[in-house]
Write a protein that holds these residues in place. Sequence first.
Motif, mmCIF file in Angstrom:
data_model
loop_
_atom_site.group_PDB
_atom_site.id
_atom_site.type_symbol
_atom_site.label_atom_id
_atom_site.label_comp_id
_atom_site.label_asym_id
_atom_site.label_seq_id
_atom_site.Cartn_x
_atom_site.Cartn_y
_atom_site.Cartn_z
ATOM 1 N N SER A 181 38.733 -56.831 -34.399
ATOM 2 C CA SER A 181 39.812 -57.779 -34.109
ATOM 3 C C SER A 181 39.372 -58.978 -33.277
ATOM 4 N N VAL A 182 38.053 -59.251 -33.207
ATOM 5 C CA VAL A 182 37.546 -60.482 -32.600
ATOM 6 C C VAL A 182 36.691 -61.169 -33.655
ATOM 7 N N SER A 183 37.357 -61.880 -34.561
ATOM 8 C CA SER A 183 36.649 -62.475 -35.700
ATOM 9 C C SER A 183 36.241 -63.910 -35.380
ATOM 10 N N ILE A 184 35.146 -64.360 -36.009
ATOM 11 C CA ILE A 184 34.672 -65.729 -35.835
ATOM 12 C C ILE A 184 34.537 -66.377 -37.207
ATOM 13 N N ALA A 185 34.831 -67.666 -37.268
ATOM 14 C CA ALA A 185 34.743 -68.398 -38.528
ATOM 15 C C ALA A 185 34.345 -69.835 -38.256
ATOM 16 N N ALA A 186 33.460 -70.363 -39.099
ATOM 17 C CA ALA A 186 33.059 -71.771 -39.012
ATOM 18 C C ALA A 186 33.984 -72.568 -39.920
ATOM 19 N N ASN A 187 34.920 -73.296 -39.320
ATOM 20 C CA ASN A 187 35.962 -73.977 -40.093
ATOM 21 C C ASN A 187 35.755 -75.482 -40.223
ATOM 22 N N ALA A 188 34.677 -75.995 -39.670
ATOM 23 C CA ALA A 188 34.454 -77.446 -39.707
ATOM 24 C C ALA A 188 32.961 -77.715 -39.721
ATOM 25 N N ARG A 189 32.616 -78.925 -40.119
ATOM 26 C CA ARG A 189 31.218 -79.357 -40.058
ATOM 27 C C ARG A 189 31.160 -80.607 -39.200
ATOM 28 N N PHE A 190 30.232 -80.611 -38.244
ATOM 29 C CA PHE A 190 30.161 -81.679 -37.264
ATOM 30 C C PHE A 190 29.127 -82.727 -37.660
ATOM 31 N N ILE A 191 29.246 -83.918 -37.074
ATOM 32 C CA ILE A 191 28.277 -84.981 -37.355
ATOM 33 C C ILE A 191 26.988 -84.779 -36.560
ATOM 34 N N ALA A 192 27.038 -83.925 -35.538
ATOM 35 C CA ALA A 192 25.862 -83.575 -34.751
ATOM 36 C C ALA A 192 26.117 -82.210 -34.124
ATOM 37 N N LEU A 193 25.061 -81.604 -33.581
ATOM 38 C CA LEU A 193 25.149 -80.287 -32.955
ATOM 39 C C LEU A 193 25.732 -79.226 -33.885
ATOM 40 N N GLU A 194 25.431 -79.358 -35.153
ATOM 41 C CA GLU A 194 25.882 -78.362 -36.124
ATOM 42 C C GLU A 194 25.146 -77.038 -35.934
ATOM 43 N N GLY A 195 23.949 -77.086 -35.337
ATOM 44 C CA GLY A 195 23.159 -75.868 -35.163
ATOM 45 C C GLY A 195 23.384 -75.186 -33.832
ATOM 46 N N THR A 196 24.620 -75.161 -33.348
ATOM 47 C CA THR A 196 24.898 -74.605 -32.024
ATOM 48 C C THR A 196 25.698 -73.309 -32.073
ATOM 49 N N GLY A 197 25.833 -72.708 -33.244
ATOM 50 C CA GLY A 197 26.593 -71.466 -33.339
ATOM 51 C C GLY A 197 28.016 -71.636 -32.848
ATOM 52 N N THR A 198 28.686 -72.696 -33.314
ATOM 53 C CA THR A 198 30.048 -73.002 -32.869
ATOM 54 C C THR A 198 31.060 -72.467 -33.874
ATOM 55 N N TYR A 199 32.008 -71.677 -33.381
ATOM 56 C CA TYR A 199 32.982 -71.010 -34.248
ATOM 57 C C TYR A 199 34.387 -71.095 -33.656
ATOM 58 N N THR A 200 35.359 -70.927 -34.543
ATOM 59 C CA THR A 200 36.717 -70.608 -34.121
ATOM 60 C C THR A 200 36.795 -69.094 -33.944
ATOM 61 N N VAL A 201 37.389 -68.666 -32.838
ATOM 62 C CA VAL A 201 37.513 -67.232 -32.536
ATOM 63 C C VAL A 201 38.974 -66.827 -32.649
ATOM 64 N N MET A 202 39.229 -65.782 -33.422
ATOM 65 C CA MET A 202 40.572 -65.213 -33.544
ATOM 66 C C MET A 202 40.586 -63.843 -32.885
ATOM 67 N N ILE A 203 41.453 -63.680 -31.883
ATOM 68 C CA ILE A 203 41.572 -62.410 -31.167
ATOM 69 C C ILE A 203 42.931 -61.816 -31.508
ATOM 70 N N ARG A 204 42.901 -60.652 -32.147
ATOM 71 C CA ARG A 204 44.133 -60.043 -32.662
ATOM 72 C C ARG A 204 44.368 -58.693 -31.983
ATOM 73 N N ASP A 205 45.201 -58.678 -30.958
ATOM 74 C CA ASP A 205 45.617 -57.434 -30.298
ATOM 75 C C ASP A 205 44.410 -56.602 -29.865
ATOM 76 N N VAL A 206 43.512 -57.222 -29.119
ATOM 77 C CA VAL A 206 42.301 -56.556 -28.629
ATOM 78 C C VAL A 206 42.571 -55.954 -27.259
ATOM 79 N N LEU A 207 42.046 -54.761 -27.015
ATOM 80 C CA LEU A 207 42.137 -54.159 -25.694
ATOM 81 C C LEU A 207 40.925 -54.600 -24.874
#
Length: 358
Positions: A181-207
């Motif tokens: 329930s802690v999922s990560i997704a790459a939802n965009a592409r940047f003009i720079a710093l694309e190689g920085t492991g940048t993600y959107t994080v979704m936290i769904r009812d995590v303890l």
Amino acid sequence: MAATARIAEPLPLDVAGIVRETLRPRLGAIDAGEYPADVLRALGAAGAYGHHADGTAAGLLAAIDAMTEAGQACLSTAFCMWCQDALVWYLAQGDEAGPRRHLAAIASGAALGGTGLSNPMKAFSGIEPLALQGERAGDGYRVRGRLPWVSNLGPGQRFAGILSLPDGRRVMGLFEAGADSVSIAANARFIALEGTGTYTVMIRDVLLSDEDVITHDAAALLPRIRTGFVLLQTGIGLGLARGVAALMRADARGRANAAFLPLGPDAIEARADALRARVAAAAQAHAETDRATFLETLRLRLDVSWLALEAAQAAMLQAGARGYLEGAETFRRLREAQFVAIVTPSVKHITTELARGA
């Protein structure tokens, strides 16, 4: 009988050696989106992330200088180093002992992780609401929410987050990307710093277990960590400025034709030296929690942003049409400099805080 000759083992590389031998040959791939996990681990093994775990001014300065060294070549790598350094800072300065079980691995680069405090830094300034909400549940907190940009992440890598409770209190905890329930997704592409492991994080009812709570009172902890958080970022911009100055000097043809431009490499280096001196002085006051000290740190961070932008612009003007070609290093550095100005706290965030005053 002749003694058998021993072949000497190569000495481990220091930060400068890793940048020279391992990082520089990968600049194009990283700019195109390759996350340099092996480089980041090597930098950790060389001690880049462990300096400031003791909370001293000297340690903060050493961490900034290591980041500056990498930033002269690659802002993506320097930014990931800052993410790692920030996580070390939270764990070392936090109130609770449980999350410190990860400190040695993160400080050594054996484990990589992100900061997760972009949204909370803006939330505490009233710019946006806290993205994570939670409530007490047994020996922990049930947490849900979405963090749009968390960097230096990958499956199994940890990051910090701050959640709000129904009674208004804030809690800071450590989460694991890619866990249940802690999922990560790459939802965009940047003009720079694309190689920085940048993600959107979704936290769904995590303890969030109490063992992973950095502090049960984030409002009290934040004033103790915010100056170090911002001060560490100066290594990113100073590295870019010094790297741009070196790039301009190496371009003999362009330098001859650009002698009368208002900002040259000598002036860039002089401003970087002056800012580094201010960083050293600010590091001495990092433990102060008053707003005046924090505002002075923000002014310093702002001046580093302006130098990065102006230096990268000067390099483009010196290169002229050659810098306007796809793949040109001067254009990469210009794109990177713009990131220095928009990463939290951004120029618009800092100027808003400064306008509010004390």
